[in-house]
Design a protein around this motif. Structure first.
Motif, PDB file in Angstrom:
ATOM      1  N   ASN A 404       0.943  -1.297  -0.006  1.00 47.47           N
ATOM      2  CA  ASN A 404      -0.069  -0.098  -0.144  1.00 47.47           C
ATOM      3  C   ASN A 404       0.852   1.202  -0.100  1.00 47.47           C
ATOM      4  O   ASN A 404       1.038   1.748   0.942  1.00 47.47           O
ATOM      5  CB  ASN A 404      -0.865   0.094   1.212  1.00 47.47           C
ATOM      6  N   ASN A 405       1.387   1.723  -1.281  1.00 46.26           N
ATOM      7  CA  ASN A 405       2.149   2.890  -1.526  1.00 46.26           C
ATOM      8  C   ASN A 405       1.670   3.881  -1.614  1.00 46.26           C
ATOM      9  O   ASN A 405       2.099   5.173  -2.292  1.00 46.26           O
ATOM     10  CB  ASN A 405       3.356   2.506  -2.299  1.00 46.26           C
ATOM     11  N   ARG A 406       0.151   4.123  -1.639  1.00 41.34           N
ATOM     12  CA  ARG A 406      -0.547   5.237  -2.432  1.00 41.34           C
ATOM     13  C   ARG A 406      -0.273   6.676  -1.434  1.00 41.34           C
ATOM     14  O   ARG A 406      -0.104   7.441  -2.309  1.00 41.34           O
ATOM     15  CB  ARG A 406      -2.064   4.908  -2.237  1.00 41.34           C
ATOM     16  N   ASP A 407       0.090   6.592  -0.297  1.00 35.44           N
ATOM     17  CA  ASP A 407       0.391   7.771   0.341  1.00 35.44           C
ATOM     18  C   ASP A 407       1.779   8.248  -0.131  1.00 35.44           C
ATOM     19  O   ASP A 407       1.818   9.551  -0.408  1.00 35.44           O
ATOM     20  CB  ASP A 407       0.468   7.726   1.832  1.00 35.44           C
ATOM     21  N   LYS A 408       2.569   7.518  -0.480  1.00 35.70           N
ATOM     22  CA  LYS A 408       3.832   7.880  -0.882  1.00 35.70           C
ATOM     23  C   LYS A 408       3.892   8.400  -2.362  1.00 35.70           C
ATOM     24  O   LYS A 408       4.395   9.490  -2.672  1.00 35.70           O
ATOM     25  CB  LYS A 408       5.002   6.722  -0.850  1.00 35.70           C
ATOM     26  N   ILE A 409       3.189   7.854  -2.965  1.00 37.64           N
ATOM     27  CA  ILE A 409       2.747   8.231  -4.602  1.00 37.64           C
ATOM     28  C   ILE A 409       2.215   9.638  -4.399  1.00 37.64           C
ATOM     29  O   ILE A 409       2.523  10.742  -5.277  1.00 37.64           O
ATOM     30  CB  ILE A 409       2.063   7.145  -5.333  1.00 37.64           C
ATOM     31  N   LEU A 410       1.038   9.765  -3.539  1.00 37.87           N
ATOM     32  CA  LEU A 410       0.400  10.977  -3.474  1.00 37.87           C
ATOM     33  C   LEU A 410       1.244  12.144  -2.990  1.00 37.87           C
ATOM     34  O   LEU A 410       1.277  13.249  -3.449  1.00 37.87           O
ATOM     35  CB  LEU A 410      -0.672  10.788  -2.501  1.00 37.87           C
ATOM     36  N   ASN A 411       2.079  11.900  -2.053  1.00 43.54           N
ATOM     37  CA  ASN A 411       3.242  12.898  -1.937  1.00 43.54           C
ATOM     38  C   ASN A 411       4.165  13.564  -2.819  1.00 43.54           C
ATOM     39  O   ASN A 411       4.293  14.953  -2.895  1.00 43.54           O
ATOM     40  CB  ASN A 411       4.099  12.178  -0.354  1.00 43.54           C
ATOM     41  N   VAL A 412       4.343  12.485  -3.586  1.00 41.33           N
ATOM     42  CA  VAL A 412       5.152  12.882  -4.936  1.00 41.33           C
ATOM     43  C   VAL A 412       4.296  13.796  -5.919  1.00 41.33           C
ATOM     44  O   VAL A 412       4.779  14.815  -6.484  1.00 41.33           O
ATOM     45  CB  VAL A 412       5.963  11.770  -5.358  1.00 41.33           C
ATOM     46  N   LEU A 413       3.296  13.349  -6.011  1.00 38.71           N
ATOM     47  CA  LEU A 413       2.239  13.907  -7.146  1.00 38.71           C
ATOM     48  C   LEU A 413       1.978  15.298  -6.404  1.00 38.71           C
ATOM     49  O   LEU A 413       1.896  16.479  -7.404  1.00 38.71           O
ATOM     50  CB  LEU A 413       1.190  13.075  -7.366  1.00 38.71           C
ATOM     51  N   TYR A 414       1.797  15.327  -5.333  1.00 37.54           N
ATOM     52  CA  TYR A 414       1.319  16.621  -4.644  1.00 37.54           C
ATOM     53  C   TYR A 414       2.431  17.709  -5.022  1.00 37.54           C
ATOM     54  O   TYR A 414       2.120  18.932  -5.071  1.00 37.54           O
ATOM     55  CB  TYR A 414       0.844  16.383  -3.239  1.00 37.54           C
ATOM     56  N   HIS A 415       3.576  17.360  -5.012  1.00 38.35           N
ATOM     57  CA  HIS A 415       4.653  18.478  -4.946  1.00 38.35           C
ATOM     58  C   HIS A 415       5.225  18.557  -6.372  1.00 38.35           C
ATOM     59  O   HIS A 415       6.252  19.392  -6.457  1.00 38.35           O
ATOM     60  CB  HIS A 415       5.833  17.853  -3.921  1.00 38.35           C
ATOM     61  N   GLN A 416       4.511  18.086  -7.238  1.00 34.87           N
ATOM     62  CA  GLN A 416       4.729  18.358  -8.560  1.00 34.87           C
ATOM     63  C   GLN A 416       4.576  19.555  -9.182  1.00 34.87           C
ATOM     64  O   GLN A 416       3.328  20.027  -8.834  1.00 34.87           O
ATOM     65  CB  GLN A 416       4.524  17.356  -9.807  1.00 34.87           C
ATOM     66  N   LEU A 417       5.630  20.450  -9.504  1.00 30.69           N
ATOM     67  CA  LEU A 417       5.110  21.989  -9.777  1.00 30.69           C
ATOM     68  C   LEU A 417       4.734  22.024 -11.364  1.00 30.69           C
ATOM     69  O   LEU A 417       5.215  21.234 -12.326  1.00 30.69           O
ATOM     70  CB  LEU A 417       6.154  22.968  -9.687  1.00 30.69           C
TER      71      LEU A 417
END
Length: 417
Positions: A404-417
């Motif tokens: 269950n890596n969805r939180d880690k993936i969300l964190n990366v996507l959230y910080h894409q400019l």
């Protein structure tokens, strides 16, 4: 002088070559960061079987397996909710009908209200009393607005868990019973709005001490009636008696005869928009599938069937969303079924269409989104909206894997400019 001009020109050429080489160097470093699909390499270690996507204004910025169908779990409720808002309308209301014949028999006909709870049954009982009814011979429950091909959705094992409840035209409290089991198997109702019922005592005999909320149909029948109808009937009878109405005879299942007098049409206060908001917040499978079935009725008439709703949703996917049916496969509306499929690309389209209704979405980690989880099956999903100033970005994470890596993936996507 010509020599000086030549030297300056040569110097400019050298600078151009130099900066061109530098630019090429940095571009060559950057290019591997994006594959042809816009994949983010830093996310590869988190995905063994899944996909993701991030878009802005309908343009996909980053993605992996954009067109691959995955099991969506409860993120599928976004599709059901959008269809309900668009097809039923955001201001649609559900009604429950009360009839009375000349022999004093009271009939209750349901239409599949997803939010028919004890408080509403108490209101209906009060309205019956206000009509001057003082005595009732029998209570007949009419659930013929639904004619389901199977009682529960694929993916449900009809366990005692509340998320495993079936759908019905006349269900109360989401087809779940609250009860508190004390020592020596004594059973009480833990909720003031729901009085103690005989069916609680029967179910409580098989449960350990403590508070429970259970799927009423997961237990052996207590009578000829299905447990969900018996539950409704017992609750309605007690609340009628609270109003001073004498109830004789029995609780039965039946059909309202033609030309029987309509005493009350009780219309719920909640609009489709209210129901969608509550459904998404609690991720309520019962509410989602009641809405899903209502869509089929709206398009193809009563009674509700799974087939009608599947047909209505397929048409919505094709005609309204402009997607191929292979991009979204829905056998039911809650996301509980393992046969449901959706691509990240298709879910992005749904999110774009959902933007006007963004206020109905839950918030997690400060992000507007819907989660979906089938833990035992390895399904972990997120889908929602990230607000960046005036810009709103849609994101989708669909993982069908043990990790269950969805939180880690969300964190990366959230910080894409």
């Amino acid at each position: 002088m010509r020599s000086t001009v030549a030297q300056k020109l040569l110097r400019k050429i050298h600078y151009s070559i130099f900066f061109g080489a530098v630019l090429f160097f940095f571009v060559s470093l950057f290019l591997p960061c994006l594959s042809q699909s816009g994949e983010l390499p830093k996310l590869r270690k988190y995905i063994s079987n899944g996909g993701y996507a991030l878009s802005t204004n309908g343009k996909t910025l980053f993605s992996k397996n954009l067109t691959t169908p995955f099991i969506p779990a409860s993120t599928l409720k976004l599709v059901t909710s959008l269809a309900a808002l668009e097809i039923l309308g955001p201001d649609h209301f559900f009604s429950t009908y009360i009839y009375r014949d000349t022999q004093g028999t009271l009939y209750v006909k349901g239409s599949g209200d997803p939010f028919l709870v004890s408080e509403k049954i108490r209101t209906i009982a009060r309205l019956v009393a206000e009509k001057g009814v003082t005595e009732i011979n029998n209570i007949i429950l009419d659930d013929t607005a639904f004619a389901l091909e199977h009682p529960i959705t694929d993916g449900s094992i009809n366990s005692s868990n509340p998320y495993d409840v079936g759908c019905t035209a006349l269900g109360v409290n989401f087809n779940t019973v609250p009860l508190k089991v004390l020592q020596h198997a004594k059973v009480e109702s833990p909720e003031s709005q729901t009085p103690y019922l005989r069916i609680m005592g029967q179910i409580g005999k098989s449960l350990n001490s403590g508070y429970h909320r259970v799927n009423v149909d997961a237990f052996p029948r207590q009578s000829e009636l299905a447990n969900n109808l018996l539950y409704f009937g017992q609750l309605f009878q007690i609340l009628l008696e609270e109003q001073g109405i004498v109830v004789k005879g029995t609780i039965k299942q039946g059909v309202v005869p033609q030309e029987t007098e309509l005493v009350i049409q009780y219309t719920a206060e909640e609009t489709t928009g209210d129901l969608v908001k509550s459904c998404l917040l609690s991720s309520n499978n019962f509410m989602a599938n009641q809405l899903y079935l209502a869509i089929g009725v709206k398009q193809y008439g009563s009674p509700a069937t799974w087939e009608k709703s599947q047909k209505a949703m397929a048409a919505f996917v094709h005609n309204t969303l402009g997607l191929r049916n292979q991009q979204i496969t829905m056998v039911e509306g809650s996301g509980l079924s393992m046969k449901n499929r959706i691509t990240p690309e298709a879910l992005l389209v749904v999110l774009e269409q959902f933007k006007p209704y963004a206020s109905l979405l839950p918030v997690k980690y400060g992000v507007v989104m819907k989660s979906g989880t089938l833990r035992k099956s390895g399904v972990f999903c997120y889908a929602g909206l990230i607000h960046r100033g005036k810009d709103t970005r849609c994101f989708v994470i669909l993982l069908n894997q043990k990790q269950n890596n969805r939180d880690k993936i969300l964190n990366v996507l959230y910080h894409q400019l």
